[in-house]
Write an enzyme that holds these catalytic residues in place. Sequence first.
Site, PDB file in Angstrom:
ATOM      1  CG  ASP A 141      -2.163   0.910   1.004  1.00  0.00           C
ATOM      2  OD1 ASP A 141      -2.163   1.698   0.032  1.00  0.00           O
ATOM      3  OD2 ASP A 141      -3.097   0.853   1.825  1.00  0.00           O
TER       4      ASP A 141
HETATM    5  C1  NOJ Z   1      -3.987   3.950   0.289  1.00  0.00           C
HETATM    6  C2  NOJ Z   1      -5.171   3.093   0.671  1.00  0.00           C
HETATM    7  O1  NOJ Z   1      -4.919   2.472   1.907  1.00  0.00           O
HETATM    8  C3  NOJ Z   1      -5.513   2.031  -0.357  1.00  0.00           C
HETATM    9  O2  NOJ Z   1      -6.726   1.428   0.009  1.00  0.00           O
HETATM   10  C4  NOJ Z   1      -5.602   2.629  -1.715  1.00  0.00           C
HETATM   11  O3  NOJ Z   1      -5.936   1.626  -2.660  1.00  0.00           O
HETATM   12  C5  NOJ Z   1      -4.264   3.269  -2.063  1.00  0.00           C
HETATM   13  N1  NOJ Z   1      -3.972   4.316  -1.099  1.00  0.00           N
HETATM   14  C6  NOJ Z   1      -4.261   3.825  -3.483  1.00  0.00           C
HETATM   15  O4  NOJ Z   1      -5.107   4.895  -3.587  1.00  0.00           O
END
Ligand code: NOJ
Length: 765
Positions: free
Chosen positions: A287
């Site tokens: 992430d």
């Molecule tokens: C952070 C988030 O935790 C995740 O769910 C998301 O897909 C990514 N950013 C990309 O936007």
Amino acid sequence: MKWLLSAGVAAALVLQPALAEDFFGEHPLTPRARDAFVSDLLKKMTVDEKIGQLRLITVGPDNPKEAIRDMIEKGQVGAIFNTVTRPDIRAMQDQVMSLSRLKIPLFFAFDVIHGQRTVFPISLGLASTFNPETVRVAGRISAYEAADDGLNMTWAPMVDISRDPRWGRVSEGFGEDTYLTSIMGRAMVESMQGKSPADRYSVMTSVKHYAAYGAVEGGKEYNTVDMSPQRLFNDYMPPYKAALDAGSGAVMVGLNSLNGTPASANPWLLKDILRKRWGFTGITVSDHGAIKELINHGVAKDPKDAVRVALTSGINMSMSDEYYSKYLPGLIKSGDVSMAELDDAARHVLNVKYDMGLFNDPYRHLGPKQSDPENTFAESRLHREEARSVARESLVLLKNRLHTLPLKKNGTIAVIGPLADSQRDMMGSWSGAGVIAQTVTVLQGIRNVAGDSAKIIYAKGANVSNHKGIVDFLNLYEKAIQVDSRPAQTMIDEAVAAARGADVVVAVVGEAQGMAHEASSRTSIGIPQSQRDLIKALKATGKPLVLVLMNGRPLSLVEENSQADALLETWFAGTEGGNAIADVLFGDYNPSGKLPVSFPRSVGQIPVYYSHLNTGRPYNPEHPNKYTSRYFDEANGPLYPFGYGLSYTTFSVSDVTLSAPTLRRGASLTASVTVSNTGDRPGATAVQLYLQDVTASMSRPVKMLRAFKKVTLAPGASQTVRFPIDENALKFWNAQMKYAAEPGAFNVFIGLDSARVKQASFTLQ
Ligand code: NOJ
């Protein structure tokens, strides 16, 4: 050569013939052909090119377009996210084809969680339909629109079980229940990926956030998770596994730590469980910034160490940090990361690109330039009809005293509240490609549906919140909420005057979009005070009061429940939300949604979830005893239980009939009930089957949802609903971490919510 280049680049492109032969063309989409192709490709790649494939970046201030062009030319980027229009995507794919040595296509990803151009209800709302077919409609259209924008991958479904409504991301998941979330997650994967993620209108899914992110301590974002292996595998893991069994090509790894080890540094999670035990062959993606964060977690001493830890733990692609590109070359040179490990990560990325059909046609989701929509945001690109019908099914009627609802389409209706005419809030979290101005508010919907026959008066009545800290938080990056500068009392007086002149008051209250999102944990889960003052004043007018709730988490509503004559939970219902809500308010659609989460009475009760274990001293409300498991200062149990939701008609459920008193292993038995529509209008309801393992080697939940079925009945009609039960429905991970069904007594409960059920029993031999 099968693929088409956009005009201009086609002319400039000089493909080396041998490369073109090897590369693009009819590659059968089979694992065998893929493995041979990718092995061959890996042999041609330099270390830097392999590392480049692991890099997933977003175009923005940190990576301006020029810098990305340069990286593409050097083969330093594998995929892009947050670019969502065909011209922008095409421009980058063109650069790959014209500038890079190996012309390995990029893939393009985005958070398509509950819609792309058309926004569907947030996942909690989708789960409330208790209808996987409806969720498939939302998934299919979301994928269609995403692929039509040139995207290849979505960061969805989010299947984190969460039992703590303080966590803002409760809004993104399918609620508290393992079984319901597994069913809905699977429906999302299957509908979004279609027959193959390589299809023109399919996208590859990335199930997230592996693992157990929804159990962060105190509901505090990005926090720590610590739980027993039994709870992890019985309650939290099955939805990820279900999404993978449905074929999800990717997994996004959580930002949390699990039992002391950050998920992104956890080879047990990423290799032993995911790959060895579950046989996953797609990619793992960290992430946002998770690799850098390993230093803060205290498991890596510096950036280089963080990269070593992440890659060797099993993170294939790094999202949004430059660490892999910066430090992997040195780590490979020093031997701290082996070439085999690098190859393995690069292979996974190339595999999914192959599975997306990008080696057959890098422009798979783009088509020829001439086919680009003239206007990306055109009204004609939306699927309003489907959005309205999905949204109607997601609404949950929580209270309806003296048939306050449905409303008549005449007389005077006062529509009040800071969310009544807010287009942005209606869209909910993660709706970045939706257009605010295309969203229908409750006020607009009421006007559309009531037509000219009713007089509608509107007053805002209150700000979402008057708390400066909250307002500043919500408006940190953009003006997300409009604060009316009039004194609070002036706004309330205006609303009260409107209410006095009306036959009924519809107050639209709850949370702003930004209050139920990533990074939006709350310590109180009530409606903000400014709105509570408004509700109190409206109640004092004595007019029938309908509260339409917009929110992305269970709220504590004890007071509102006593004030309101009717309560309709609408979550954030999306592009057509206002029309769908009005359809229900006026009875053009009979509500059938059920809660996918329990609603606690207060923060102090959290966690409140229906599938808890029994204790040695269970609380019995009929015989309250001091020395039992309870709170003494508040009623025990949820305000609204899991699975609960009313209709404008009434249903009855017969006693449960079992086809046999015993279940033999390898066989099945059937539990059935007859459901009748005892009211005076057609309606639908979700019939729910719960099981309880009465005596086992470990304490088991008092109830576990194991099946549900939505039935639609005409007034006076009945239907027998049959649920087969086999040994698989009874299995669990026991104290020895053995997955088995244990012999003995089981209870079967069937009802229209988790609390009011009919019971029968059988024995597993
Ligand atoms: C952070 C988030 O935790 C995740 O769910 C998301 O897909 C990514 N950013 C990309 O936007």
